[in-house]
Scaffold this motif. Structure first.
Motif, PDB file in Angstrom:
ATOM      1  N   GLY A  22       0.987  -1.335   0.087  1.00 14.40           N
ATOM      2  CA  GLY A  22       0.000   0.012  -0.042  1.00 14.40           C
ATOM      3  C   GLY A  22       0.847   1.314   0.106  1.00 14.40           C
ATOM      4  N   ALA A  23       2.012   1.359   0.583  1.00 12.54           N
ATOM      5  CA  ALA A  23       2.852   2.416   0.886  1.00 12.54           C
ATOM      6  C   ALA A  23       3.525   2.497  -0.582  1.00 12.54           C
ATOM      7  N   ILE A  24       3.902   1.343  -1.142  1.00 16.71           N
ATOM      8  CA  ILE A  24       4.520   1.470  -2.500  1.00 16.71           C
ATOM      9  C   ILE A  24       3.578   2.030  -3.538  1.00 16.71           C
ATOM     10  N   ASP A  25       2.386   1.510  -3.378  1.00 13.24           N
ATOM     11  CA  ASP A  25       1.251   2.015  -4.344  1.00 13.24           C
ATOM     12  C   ASP A  25       0.985   3.436  -4.153  1.00 13.24           C
ATOM     13  N   TYR A  26       1.140   3.894  -2.878  1.00  9.92           N
ATOM     14  CA  TYR A  26       0.719   5.301  -2.664  1.00  9.92           C
ATOM     15  C   TYR A  26       1.799   6.323  -3.477  1.00  9.92           C
ATOM     16  N   SER A  27       3.090   5.551  -3.227  1.00  5.86           N
ATOM     17  CA  SER A  27       4.293   6.595  -3.454  1.00  5.86           C
ATOM     18  C   SER A  27       4.244   6.481  -5.273  1.00  5.86           C
ATOM     19  N   VAL A  28       3.621   5.397  -5.717  1.00  7.94           N
ATOM     20  CA  VAL A  28       3.536   5.196  -7.271  1.00  7.94           C
ATOM     21  C   VAL A  28       2.534   6.275  -7.730  1.00  7.94           C
ATOM     22  N   HIS A  29       1.151   6.263  -7.034  1.00  2.00           N
ATOM     23  CA  HIS A  29       0.294   7.195  -7.411  1.00  2.00           C
ATOM     24  C   HIS A  29       0.721   8.529  -7.357  1.00  2.00           C
ATOM     25  N   GLU A  30       1.609   8.950  -6.212  1.00  3.35           N
ATOM     26  CA  GLU A  30       1.822  10.180  -5.966  1.00  3.35           C
ATOM     27  C   GLU A  30       2.553  10.662  -7.154  1.00  3.35           C
ATOM     28  N   ALA A  31       3.824   9.649  -7.448  1.00  8.77           N
ATOM     29  CA  ALA A  31       4.711  10.134  -8.732  1.00  8.77           C
ATOM     30  C   ALA A  31       3.834  10.208 -10.116  1.00  8.77           C
ATOM     31  N   TRP A  32       2.799   9.300 -10.014  1.00 14.10           N
ATOM     32  CA  TRP A  32       2.103   9.399 -11.575  1.00 14.10           C
ATOM     33  C   TRP A  32       1.219  10.682 -11.548  1.00 14.10           C
ATOM     34  N   ASN A  33       0.781  11.092 -10.425  1.00 14.91           N
ATOM     35  CA  ASN A  33       0.154  12.405 -10.298  1.00 14.91           C
ATOM     36  C   ASN A  33       0.985  13.488 -10.634  1.00 14.91           C
ATOM     37  N   GLU A  34       2.230  13.601 -10.167  1.00 12.80           N
ATOM     38  CA  GLU A  34       3.268  14.786 -10.642  1.00 12.80           C
ATOM     39  C   GLU A  34       3.424  14.643 -11.770  1.00 12.80           C
ATOM     40  N   ALA A  35       3.884  13.461 -12.345  1.00 13.27           N
ATOM     41  CA  ALA A  35       3.932  13.306 -13.756  1.00 13.27           C
ATOM     42  C   ALA A  35       3.042  13.760 -14.703  1.00 13.27           C
TER      43      ALA A  35
END
Length: 119
Positions: A22-35
């Protein structure tokens, strides 16, 4: 109990793995949102430049055509050269007229000068 503890430990391990996932998914989602935010800004900026270019096409084209025009401006050089040619023609006509007048006024001197130049 050991089995229950092991099961609980296993369950705890799986929930911890999900928590880490879940923590990994959250960081991926955050990176995706920034990208996607960056891509969105790039797309919006390019659209704004495209609209600006369409509205100011002449101004932009003038920027690219000025350096060759600054190096060799066709109109001033053309008119300057025309003035110089006209002035040269006028001087030539004046000198021809002066020579003709001198020939009409003093024909013997010319023959003497020709004789002197031949000798």
């Amino acid at each position: 109990m050991a089995a229950a503890g092991a099961g609980a430990g296993g369950g705890g391990g799986s929930s911890a793995a999900l928590g880490d996932g879940g923590a990994i998914d959250y960081s991926v989602h955050e990176a995706w949102n920034e990208a996607t935010n960056v891509y969105l800004l790039v797309v919006l900026a390019s659209l704004a430049l495209l609209v600006y270019a369409r509205r100011n096409k002449r101004r932009i084209m003038r920027i690219f055509t000025l350096p060759p025009a600054a190096e060799t401006p066709p109109e001033p050089n053309f008119y300057d050269s025309m003035k110089k040619i006209r002035l040269r023609q006028q001087l030539e006509m004046y000198s021809i007229a002066r020579k003709y007048e001198q020939q009409q006024q003093q024909p013997p001197k010319q023959t003497e000068s020709v004789q002197l130049s031949v000798e």
